[in-house]
Scaffold this active site. Structure first.
Site, mmCIF file in Angstrom:
data_model
loop_
_atom_site.group_PDB
_atom_site.id
_atom_site.type_symbol
_atom_site.label_atom_id
_atom_site.label_comp_id
_atom_site.label_asym_id
_atom_site.label_seq_id
_atom_site.Cartn_x
_atom_site.Cartn_y
_atom_site.Cartn_z
ATOM 1 N N ASN A 105 0.814 -1.217 0.000
ATOM 2 C CA ASN A 105 0.000 0.000 0.000
ATOM 3 C C ASN A 105 0.855 1.279 0.000
ATOM 4 O O ASN A 105 2.053 1.212 -0.248
ATOM 5 C CB ASN A 105 -1.018 0.006 1.135
ATOM 6 C CG ASN A 105 -2.357 0.589 0.684
ATOM 7 O OD1 ASN A 105 -2.405 1.672 0.125
ATOM 8 N ND2 ASN A 105 -3.427 -0.129 0.922
ATOM 9 N N ARG A 106 0.248 2.404 0.302
ATOM 10 C CA ARG A 106 0.900 3.698 0.048
ATOM 11 C C ARG A 106 1.569 4.304 1.280
ATOM 12 O O ARG A 106 1.080 4.149 2.402
ATOM 13 C CB ARG A 106 -0.144 4.691 -0.486
ATOM 14 C CG ARG A 106 -0.631 4.325 -1.872
ATOM 15 C CD ARG A 106 -1.742 5.224 -2.360
ATOM 16 N NE ARG A 106 -2.077 4.914 -3.752
ATOM 17 C CZ ARG A 106 -2.843 3.882 -4.129
ATOM 18 N NH1 ARG A 106 -3.371 3.066 -3.237
ATOM 19 N NH2 ARG A 106 -3.072 3.658 -5.416
ATOM 20 N N HIS A 131 3.392 -0.024 -2.786
ATOM 21 C CA HIS A 131 3.756 -1.446 -2.891
ATOM 22 C C HIS A 131 5.265 -1.689 -2.997
ATOM 23 O O HIS A 131 5.721 -2.513 -3.795
ATOM 24 C CB HIS A 131 3.050 -2.084 -4.089
ATOM 25 C CG HIS A 131 1.551 -2.173 -3.947
ATOM 26 N ND1 HIS A 131 0.925 -2.243 -2.732
ATOM 27 C CD2 HIS A 131 0.547 -2.223 -4.880
ATOM 28 C CE1 HIS A 131 -0.401 -2.335 -2.921
ATOM 29 N NE2 HIS A 131 -0.654 -2.317 -4.201
ATOM 30 N N HIS A 205 -1.021 -9.987 -3.336
ATOM 31 C CA HIS A 205 -1.891 -9.153 -4.176
ATOM 32 C C HIS A 205 -2.666 -9.974 -5.207
ATOM 33 O O HIS A 205 -2.801 -9.557 -6.366
ATOM 34 C CB HIS A 205 -1.040 -8.076 -4.853
ATOM 35 C CG HIS A 205 -1.768 -6.819 -5.176
ATOM 36 N ND1 HIS A 205 -2.736 -6.735 -6.144
ATOM 37 C CD2 HIS A 205 -1.679 -5.579 -4.648
ATOM 38 C CE1 HIS A 205 -3.192 -5.496 -6.209
ATOM 39 N NE2 HIS A 205 -2.571 -4.773 -5.306
ATOM 40 N N SER A 206 -3.211 -11.121 -4.791
ATOM 41 C CA SER A 206 -4.004 -11.921 -5.738
ATOM 42 C C SER A 206 -5.294 -11.203 -6.103
ATOM 43 O O SER A 206 -5.958 -10.618 -5.251
ATOM 44 C CB SER A 206 -4.342 -13.283 -5.127
ATOM 45 O OG SER A 206 -3.186 -14.091 -5.129
ATOM 46 N N TYR A 207 -5.626 -11.262 -7.390
ATOM 47 C CA TYR A 207 -6.924 -10.778 -7.881
ATOM 48 C C TYR A 207 -7.784 -12.029 -8.044
ATOM 49 O O TYR A 207 -7.455 -12.906 -8.856
ATOM 50 C CB TYR A 207 -6.782 -10.122 -9.256
ATOM 51 C CG TYR A 207 -6.113 -8.770 -9.280
ATOM 52 C CD1 TYR A 207 -4.765 -8.621 -8.994
ATOM 53 C CD2 TYR A 207 -6.830 -7.633 -9.665
ATOM 54 C CE1 TYR A 207 -4.151 -7.381 -9.062
ATOM 55 C CE2 TYR A 207 -6.224 -6.393 -9.740
ATOM 56 C CZ TYR A 207 -4.879 -6.273 -9.427
ATOM 57 O OH TYR A 207 -4.277 -5.035 -9.511
ATOM 58 N N ASP A 275 -11.395 0.839 -3.036
ATOM 59 C CA ASP A 275 -9.934 0.736 -2.994
ATOM 60 C C ASP A 275 -9.536 1.263 -1.614
ATOM 61 O O ASP A 275 -8.830 2.250 -1.490
ATOM 62 C CB ASP A 275 -9.317 1.567 -4.126
ATOM 63 C CG ASP A 275 -7.830 1.268 -4.323
ATOM 64 O OD1 ASP A 275 -7.272 0.503 -3.515
ATOM 65 O OD2 ASP A 275 -7.242 1.808 -5.282
ATOM 66 N N GLN A 312 -7.117 -4.314 2.654
ATOM 67 C CA GLN A 312 -7.480 -3.455 1.534
ATOM 68 C C GLN A 312 -8.428 -4.230 0.641
ATOM 69 O O GLN A 312 -8.108 -5.337 0.185
ATOM 70 C CB GLN A 312 -6.211 -3.065 0.733
ATOM 71 C CG GLN A 312 -6.459 -2.085 -0.405
ATOM 72 C CD GLN A 312 -6.444 -0.627 0.058
ATOM 73 O OE1 GLN A 312 -6.210 -0.334 1.230
ATOM 74 N NE2 GLN A 312 -6.688 0.288 -0.860
ATOM 75 N N GLU A 340 -6.352 -7.605 0.390
ATOM 76 C CA GLU A 340 -4.945 -7.543 0.783
ATOM 77 C C GLU A 340 -4.862 -7.322 2.290
ATOM 78 O O GLU A 340 -5.082 -6.211 2.772
ATOM 79 C CB GLU A 340 -4.257 -6.384 0.050
ATOM 80 C CG GLU A 340 -4.337 -6.471 -1.450
ATOM 81 C CD GLU A 340 -4.219 -5.098 -2.112
ATOM 82 O OE1 GLU A 340 -3.187 -4.426 -1.921
ATOM 83 O OE2 GLU A 340 -5.164 -4.686 -2.811
HETATM 84 C C1 BGC Z 1 -4.115 -0.404 -4.662
HETATM 85 C C2 BGC Z 1 -4.652 0.250 -5.883
HETATM 86 C C3 BGC Z 1 -3.678 0.037 -6.984
HETATM 87 C C4 BGC Z 1 -3.438 -1.431 -7.174
HETATM 88 C C5 BGC Z 1 -2.318 -1.639 -8.112
HETATM 89 C C6 BGC Z 1 -3.996 -1.862 -4.930
HETATM 90 O O1 BGC Z 1 -3.514 -2.527 -3.826
HETATM 91 O O2 BGC Z 1 -4.907 -0.159 -3.545
HETATM 92 O O3 BGC Z 1 -4.855 1.623 -5.686
HETATM 93 O O4 BGC Z 1 -4.091 0.609 -8.183
HETATM 94 O O5 BGC Z 1 -3.095 -2.050 -5.975
HETATM 95 O O6 BGC Z 1 -2.611 -2.602 -8.982
#
Ligand code: BGC
Length: 375
Positions: A105-106, A131, A205-207, A275, A312, A340
């Site tokens: 994250n940020r 990340h 970061h699995s989708y 998000d 997240q 996440e």
């Molecule tokens: C973030 C998104 C970001 C993405 C990157 C996520 O974990 O919260 O803002 O665009 O990751 O693919």
């Protein structure tokens, strides 16, 4: 446990072992997956159990490349976004399936102060750090070790992040272990230690798309969170813990992801959908259920357990159809969602949030379980 129950437990364990070998014997496989731009060979490890779960993970970025689970009719389907070939991962992608570090994250302005010293990090998301920076853990080649035991199949990945990497202090020794067991759980255990005070926040970061295709708006989600951390336009938390009650962020009762995603809400506008970090009821520390997702067409269910205080929830808002993945699928907006597990975003600059500081002599530990079923 008394003696009798010990004997019963031992007998049960022995029978479980027998039934496993009587069926198709699960086998861990390892095959070459290609070479990085620097020429480093990487492999693809496949872990499976006797109940139809199969997960393929590469030691490039620790990426979960595919994950097959049975639907309610027992039909297997791949429920994560990704690519068939290493080459496609090397071309760049939004962190599909990867281990994220040092900081998931940020971090606002790509900077933080620790013990009175300011550290400047790579800024790779506008003026912010995201990340782990330009070359985060998702792009590293990890040292693999795989084995099977009574618990299941394990893939351990190790990486040493040198002092100063992406601006972070301290040599950080990281171990991430994936375990697939007979309870249809994929467990991820994270460990780290450092030789200088630093910050750490690891995640995966699995989708997911439990239907395997299409958008994820019909998936029904429950999150065990009464609060979330609202953000500014740059997706940096304001510091507030806002109650979800009466907002589109209330997932305390199961509700379709798409039910309120288009509501006129400032937070949804900032994220272009969900998000956001949810403040989990368990508070972190011990393993607690964070979320459950149910996909009505296939009956697939994903439950998430974690020791982390936050999660997240990201609805793939920035996927734009420009990436073509496995099976020729186009990854359009909202065709995958991420859960996440993590500490809260920008914690190094938010003293009121649970701390992400790791000091020499301490061990960072974090566990997340993804549990799969169908109903
Ligand atoms: C973030 C998104 C970001 C993405 C990157 C996520 O974990 O919260 O803002 O665009 O990751 O693919």
């Amino acid at each position: 446990m008394n003696r009798a129950s010990l004997i019963i437990a031992a007998l049960l364990a022995a029978t479980a072992g027998c039934s496993r070998s009587a069926k198709e014997e699960p086998k861990m496989t390892r095959e070459p997956f290609g070479k990085t731009a620097e020429g480093a060979p990487v492999d693809l490890f496949t872990l499976s159990n006797s109940r139809g779960l199969r997960v393929a993970i590469t030691n490039y970025g620790g990426i979960i490349v595919s994950l097959f689970t049975p639907d309610r009719e027992g039909r297997p389907g791949d429920i994560v976004l990704g690519f068939d070939r290493l080459e496609d991962y090397l071309k760049g992608h939004p962190y599909f399936g990867a281990i994220i570090g040092r900081y998931g994250n940020r971090i606002a302005g790509g900077r933080f102060v620790l013990d009175g010293v300011e550290y400047k990090l790579a800024r790779n998301n506008g003026e912010n750090h995201l990340h782990g920076g330009l070359v985060g853990f998702d792009k590293k080649v990890w040292r693999p070790r795989d084995w099977s035991d009574a618990e299941g199949e394990h893939l351990e990945l190790r990486y040493t992040s040198p002092d100063g990497e992406e601006g972070y202090p301290g040599n950080l020794q990281v171990t991430v272990t994936y375990t697939l067991n007979e309870q249809n759980q994929l467990r991820i255990d994270y460990f780290a230690s450092t030789d200088k005070p630093t910050v750490v926040n690891l995640t995966n970061h699995s989708y997911f798309n439990l239907a395997g295709e299409g958008d994820i708006l019909g998936h029904v989600l429950r999150i065990n969170a009464d609060h979330f951390t609202p953000v500014d336009a740059g997706l940096i938390p304001t510091g507030e813990l806002r109650p979800v009650k009466g907002t589109p962020f209330d997932f305390t009762e199961p509700v379709a992801i798409g039910a309120r995603i288009e509501q006129d809400d400032e937070q949804l506008r900032f994220g272009r959908g969900y998000d956001h970090n949810f403040v989990l009821r368990g508070g972190g520390g011990s393993l607690a259920e964070a979320a459950e997702v149910y996909e009505p067409k296939t009956g697939r269910v994903l439950r998430v357990f974690t020791t982390e205080p936050g999660m997240q929830f990201y609805t793939g808002n920035f996927l734009d159809g420009s990436l073509k993945g496995k099976y020729g699928r186009i990854y359009a907006r909202r065709t995958g969602f991420c859960l996440e597990t993590q500490h809260f975003p920008d914690s190094p600059n938010k003293p009121q949030f649970p701390s992400t500081v790791l000091r020499p002599g301490q061990t960072y530990r974090s566990t997340t379980i993804f549990e799969f079923s169908a109903r």
